[in-house]
Design an enzyme around this catalytic site. Structure first.
Site, short mmCIF file in Angstrom:
data_model
loop_
_atom_site.label_atom_id
_atom_site.label_comp_id
_atom_site.label_asym_id
_atom_site.label_seq_id
_atom_site.Cartn_x
_atom_site.Cartn_y
_atom_site.Cartn_z
N GLU A 1 32.90 56.80 41.35
CA GLU A 1 31.40 56.61 41.39
C GLU A 1 30.52 57.86 41.97
OE1 GLU A 1 30.46 53.32 40.26
OE2 GLU A 1 32.60 52.92 39.85
N THR B 1 31.23 39.80 40.92
CA THR B 1 30.06 40.55 40.68
C THR B 1 29.28 40.71 39.47
OG1 THR B 1 31.38 42.50 39.95
CG2 THR B 1 31.28 42.21 42.57
N THR C 1 35.14 49.11 42.59
CA THR C 1 34.76 47.80 43.44
C THR C 1 35.32 47.91 44.87
OG1 THR C 1 35.24 46.61 41.43
CG2 THR C 1 34.97 45.49 43.30
N PRO D 1 34.70 40.83 37.42
CA PRO D 1 35.10 40.23 36.13
C PRO D 1 35.22 41.22 35.06
CG PRO D 1 33.01 39.32 36.66
CD PRO D 1 33.13 40.69 37.74
#
Ligand SMILES: Nc1ncnc2c1ncn2[C@@H]1O[C@H](COP(=O)(O)OP(=O)(O)OP(=O)(O)O)[C@@H](O)[C@H]1O
Length: 307
Positions: free
Chosen positions: A277, A41, A70, A9
């Site tokens: 990431e 999440t 994600t 979100p």
């Protein structure tokens, strides 16, 4: 289709997420989505952990609503749990390199149409040490920009959050280089490097032609190494990357392979960035799992010869 939705979100500017009810509502009414289970999440590794709980045969499709980070967690969840479910992406991140490469729509009508008329294709999955990625792993100058840009600034400013973070970092980083050893297919060489990237798709960091020869199911990844250069050459090279004609430049080493080992030969503490990431420090062993997963794409993409 029995669908598991993994929704971040907070990714991107949170615009697509607000249309999710309309999209799902339409697809349920049309009986395309037979059952839907949505998971929101709350933070790091939530997406991966939720995917790892899915049992074989429970769903037909995982739908990822979020950005590259994600999506990366979902891929890692599936690969680590040995769950080979097809997946689809509703691009809702800041940059969405992977979804952009596949021209996946981000408007309500386009997304609904993808689920009505789309089809599955095989894609390669890349592995670096113990983690997986489907778009890009990179290390060196500016690769930590994605990690440093905050969630709040990405929500408000979108891609500009990355540009702002990048401009802050350039003066600090441009004069650095790292001595790296690259090994693949019994070859090895040492180079003073500013940045290297290992790509599955051609798009990275918002540059659509970063690896212009890349194909998602060619059984190989594309390696792009930028040698240490001065600021003037860097400016020229930057423009070439936008056009995708940097790969023959004397300051760039570009090749395709299905295996690669990268080791740091000085005391730099270089971390690998995996799809935006942090993927931990070098050394890195890269492998490819040819046709490792299936992705649901819009029907019109059959004309794209890169697939
Ligand atoms: N509810 C949440 N609130 C804040 N952060 C979250 C939440 N859920 C997941 N996250 C974080 O969001 C990150 C992934 O974001 P993602 O990459 O999908 O979006 P983005 O950074 O906006 O897009 P892109 O990577 O395409 O530029 C993960 O690192 C995860 O820790």
């Amino acid at each position: 289709m029995r669908v598991k939705i993994i929704n971040n979100p907070s990714s991107g500017r949170t615009i697509v997420q607000k249309s999710l009810e309309i999209i799902v509502g339409r697809l349920v009414l049309e009986n395309i989505f037979k059952t839907v289970d949505k998971f929101d999440t709350r933070g790091k590794f939530d997406a991966m952990n939720e995917v790892m709980k899915i049992k074989e045969g429970e769903f037909d499709l995982i739908v990822v609503v979020g950005g590259d980070g994600t999506l990366n967690e979902v891929i890692n969840g599936m690969m680590k749990a040995d769950l080979r479910l097809p997946f689809a992406v509703i691009p809702a991140g800041t940059v969405n390199d992977f979804a952009n490469y596949l021209s996946i729509p981000n408007d309500i009508d386009g997304i609904c149409d993808m689920f009505r008329n789309g089809r599955l294709i095989d894609i390669d999955v890349c592995k670096v040490n113990e983690n997986y990625f489907i778009n890009v792993a990179a290390a060196g100058l500016l690769t930590d920009v994605a990690i440093k840009a905050s969630v709040a600034s990405k929500t408000v400013f979108g891609k500009f959050a990355y540009y702002a973070e990048g401009i802050k970092e350039i003066p600090k980083q441009l004069f650095k280089s790292i001595k790296l050893e690259f090994k693949y297919n019994c070859k090895s060489f040492v180079e003073d490097v500013m940045l290297f990237a290992v790509l599955n798709s051609s798009s990275a960091g918002g540059f659509k032609k970063f690896a212009p020869q890349a194909g998602l199911n060619d059984g190989k990844f594309d390696v792009c190494i930028f040698k240490k250069i001065d600021i003037f050459d860097a400016a020229t090279l930057f423009l070439k990357i936008i056009r995708g004609d940097h790969i023959n430049n004397e300051n760039v080493i570009y090749f395709q392979t299905d295996n690669l080992y990268v080791k740091c030969l000085d005391d730099s503490n270089m971390n690998i960035d995996i799809d935006g990431e942090n993927g931990g420090p070098l050394p890195a062993k890269f492998e490819i799992i040819s046709s490792g997963l299936k992705i649901f794409i819009p029907d019109y993409l059959k004309f794209n010869n890169k697939l």
